[in-house]
Design a protein around this motif. Structure first.
Motif, short mmCIF file in Angstrom:
data_model
loop_
_atom_site.label_atom_id
_atom_site.label_comp_id
_atom_site.label_asym_id
_atom_site.label_seq_id
_atom_site.Cartn_x
_atom_site.Cartn_y
_atom_site.Cartn_z
N LYS A 1 0.86 -1.19 0.00
CA LYS A 1 0.00 0.00 0.00
C LYS A 1 0.89 1.24 0.00
O LYS A 1 1.84 1.31 0.78
CB LYS A 1 -0.87 0.02 1.27
CG LYS A 1 -1.97 -1.01 1.25
CD LYS A 1 -3.33 -0.33 1.34
CE LYS A 1 -4.42 -1.36 1.11
NZ LYS A 1 -5.65 -0.79 0.61
N GLY B 1 -4.65 8.04 -14.59
CA GLY B 1 -5.15 7.23 -13.47
C GLY B 1 -4.81 7.74 -12.08
O GLY B 1 -5.28 7.18 -11.10
N LEU C 1 -8.72 10.50 -10.20
CA LEU C 1 -9.94 9.93 -10.76
C LEU C 1 -10.87 11.02 -11.26
O LEU C 1 -11.51 10.86 -12.29
CB LEU C 1 -10.67 9.09 -9.71
CG LEU C 1 -9.95 7.83 -9.27
CD1 LEU C 1 -10.85 6.98 -8.41
CD2 LEU C 1 -9.47 7.04 -10.48
N LEU D 1 -10.35 15.59 -24.02
CA LEU D 1 -11.11 14.37 -24.33
C LEU D 1 -12.57 14.58 -23.96
O LEU D 1 -12.90 15.00 -22.85
CB LEU D 1 -10.55 13.19 -23.54
CG LEU D 1 -11.17 11.82 -23.86
CD1 LEU D 1 -10.83 11.39 -25.28
CD2 LEU D 1 -10.69 10.75 -22.87
N SER E 1 -12.38 9.87 -28.22
CA SER E 1 -11.32 8.91 -27.93
C SER E 1 -10.89 8.13 -29.18
O SER E 1 -9.76 7.69 -29.26
CB SER E 1 -11.73 7.96 -26.82
OG SER E 1 -12.90 7.26 -27.15
N GLY F 1 -8.25 11.18 -14.70
CA GLY F 1 -7.55 9.92 -14.63
C GLY F 1 -8.42 8.72 -14.93
O GLY F 1 -7.94 7.71 -15.45
N PHE F 2 -9.70 8.83 -14.65
CA PHE F 2 -10.61 7.71 -14.92
C PHE F 2 -10.78 7.54 -16.43
O PHE F 2 -10.57 6.46 -16.98
CB PHE F 2 -11.97 7.94 -14.24
CG PHE F 2 -12.83 6.70 -14.25
CD1 PHE F 2 -12.72 5.75 -13.25
CD2 PHE F 2 -13.75 6.49 -15.26
CE1 PHE F 2 -13.51 4.61 -13.25
CE2 PHE F 2 -14.54 5.35 -15.28
CZ PHE F 2 -14.42 4.40 -14.27
N ALA F 3 -11.14 8.62 -17.10
CA ALA F 3 -11.37 8.57 -18.55
C ALA F 3 -10.08 8.18 -19.28
O ALA F 3 -10.10 7.38 -20.23
CB ALA F 3 -11.88 9.91 -19.06
N ASN G 1 -7.49 6.46 -18.18
CA ASN G 1 -7.18 5.06 -17.95
C ASN G 1 -8.08 4.16 -18.78
O ASN G 1 -7.62 3.18 -19.39
CB ASN G 1 -7.37 4.78 -16.45
CG ASN G 1 -6.71 3.49 -16.01
OD1 ASN G 1 -7.21 2.42 -16.33
ND2 ASN G 1 -5.60 3.58 -15.30
N VAL G 2 -9.38 4.50 -18.83
CA VAL G 2 -10.34 3.71 -19.61
C VAL G 2 -9.98 3.75 -21.10
O VAL G 2 -9.98 2.73 -21.77
CB VAL G 2 -11.78 4.23 -19.38
CG1 VAL G 2 -12.73 3.73 -20.46
CG2 VAL G 2 -12.27 3.80 -18.00
N ALA G 3 -9.66 4.94 -21.61
CA ALA G 3 -9.34 5.08 -23.03
C ALA G 3 -8.07 4.30 -23.39
O ALA G 3 -8.04 3.55 -24.37
CB ALA G 3 -9.17 6.55 -23.40
N LYS H 1 -6.47 1.82 -21.77
CA LYS H 1 -6.56 0.36 -21.62
C LYS H 1 -7.51 -0.25 -22.65
O LYS H 1 -7.28 -1.37 -23.10
CB LYS H 1 -6.98 -0.01 -20.20
CG LYS H 1 -5.85 0.17 -19.20
CD LYS H 1 -6.23 -0.30 -17.82
CE LYS H 1 -5.11 -0.05 -16.82
NZ LYS H 1 -5.62 0.03 -15.44
N ALA H 2 -8.58 0.48 -23.01
CA ALA H 2 -9.49 -0.04 -24.04
C ALA H 2 -8.75 -0.19 -25.36
O ALA H 2 -8.92 -1.19 -26.07
CB ALA H 2 -10.70 0.88 -24.19
N SER H 3 -7.94 0.81 -25.70
CA SER H 3 -7.24 0.73 -26.99
C SER H 3 -6.17 -0.36 -26.95
O SER H 3 -5.98 -1.08 -27.93
CB SER H 3 -6.65 2.08 -27.37
OG SER H 3 -5.84 2.59 -26.35
#
Lengths: 287, 287
Positions: free
Chosen positions: B37, B110, B113, B144, B178, B193-195, B197-199, B201-203
């Motif tokens: 941690k 990331g 958030l 974005l 995106s 950071g959320f968007a 990270n999502v973009a 990792k999705a790509s």
């Protein structure tokens, strides 16, 4: 299946000459334009093909509506004429994306920019029901997050996780990262409309980019062109599989009726796919 | 360039036998574990290699720190020892992603958030400065969003757009979807950071999926295997280009010092790429 085709008279010219069986034309005096504001369409286009088609669903004279028109207007008019289920202010957009083992239903894809834990739970229930009929078993539902550990991500998503874990309608399998959507681990991926839209478009963009890079590599030399020529049928096969028009038919879930949005640029095969999505939802008695 | 290598004595065994010039080893008595941690590392690992390396940056005896270790701990300790710039509570994670014309720097990926309009503006400034030196011209910065029209998306992003539009440090080019990140239209893409990270990792997930599907198509028959054999060098070339380890080196931006996070699984070439990212940031006087 009986098909009702709604449109202005001018658009029927080809159809009326040689009308196929099981197909009737319903004339409308207006058309919702692609760039029209949803609020404007709602106010001024009550004689449009879109309005009349959705009104036919509302009155029960049709069981589903498929449209390739203006998405915002379709949502606004369908919400107005059909109404949404309790937790939702507007329908969630839900699409099947290809995975290693079949498809995964993602929602919301852009209708609700933000979603409360209760709304995410409603999305999960809607998505699970839409997927279940095709699966023949309870759907495996995951929440989109930026990590899989229970303490990861925003509070709303963690609260939604607690709600989803208690459901007996579907199998909640925890958080999923966006890179894992295509693995086949989940049948339904639940997220707010912003995250869903970002994830879907990023993956489509990455796929498009890879194909274009592949094409570039395969014209780099004479030999590369030869290999490219030989590989073309295989690449074509892959390209077809991932062509958005063959994965056509986004559900507007959460409405008191079946409404399916076809891609505006869908070809015949793509439009048939959207009609089939609508048919399967009617058979599943999704409403 | 002089390199200081921080680690426990046991890890130096190979290095001490044949020490290259310009390289010195600094012994630490602790190591931050990968699953530790961040708060625990911050409290109990003050003699770790990570802590000592960041302390060297804080004291000025090193100009940058590159680590392939625990990201959360690296952020927490670097924030503690180096401090962040005014608007930011924590550094933003920024990575170059390949595009049709070069690379695009995305942030945040990331660490934060959520991000206020002011924080998004700070990300834009940081990303633009990081990109500018390599470009030799002001960076084209985009926000974005899930549409490119001015009225699209959440209020925070629309407020950020107003702030970015006023900047003279970089060229603000508006919203970007995106799917367009890889087009080369923007040098810097700003998001929470959320968007992000999502973009990202999705790509990455979509690319991984496509490669695996391509491999599958190319073993489907004897002829497919032959074509696959011939195509292998070209696919390998593409695979290398998109291998995360060759695009290695995420910047922790917003700190009073240069800190670069290498992928934990980076190979030699990948780690060198991360060192080069650090070097270019020092040369650009990014702090």
């Amino acid at each position: 299946v009986r098909l009702l085709v709604f449109g202005e008279q001018a658009h029927f010219a080809g159809l009326l000459v040689d009308m196929p069986q099981g197909l009737s034309c319903v004339q409308a005096s207006q058309t919702v334009l692609m760039d029209e504001k949803p609020s404007a369409a709602l106010r001024h286009k009550r004689e449009s093909s879109m309005w009349l088609a959705l009104a036919a669903v509302a009155s029960g004279s049709a069981q589903a509506c498929v449209s390739a028109g203006n998405t915002g207007a379709l949502m606004a008019i369908s919400r107005h004429l059909l109404g949404t289920c309790a937790e939702l202010e507007r329908p969630a957009i839900c699409k099947p994306v290809p995975t290693a083992t079949g498809v995964c239903w993602m929602l919301d894809l852009g209708a609700n920019l933000e979603a409360s834990a209760q709304q995410l739970m409603a999305f999960a229930q809607l998505g699970a029901r839409a997927a279940q009929r095709q699966l023949g078993r309870p759907a495996r539902v995951a929440l989109l997050n930026i990590g899989t550990e229970a303490d990861k991500g925003p509070a709303t998503i963690r609260q939604a996780a607690a709600l989803l874990a208690e459901s007996s309608e579907f199998a909640y399998i925890g958080f999923i990262e966006s890179g894992d959507i295509f693995s086949g681990r989940a049948d339904v991926v639940v997220c707010d409309g912003f995250a869903g839209n970002v994830a879907l478009k990023a993956s489509e963009g990455a796929a498009r980019f890879l194909f274009s890079q592949l094409r570039e590599v395969l014209v780099g030399s004479y030999w590369a062109r030869c290999v490219g020529f030989l590989a073309r049928p295989f690449l074509q096969k892959l390209h077809t599989k991932f062509n958005p028009s063959h994965l056509n038919g986004a559900l507007l879930l959460g409405l008191q009726g079946v409404v399916v949005k076809s891609h505006g640029g869908a070809d015949v095969e793509g439009y048939v796919a959207a009609l089939e999505v609508a048919l399967s939802q009617v058979k599943a008695n999704i409403t």
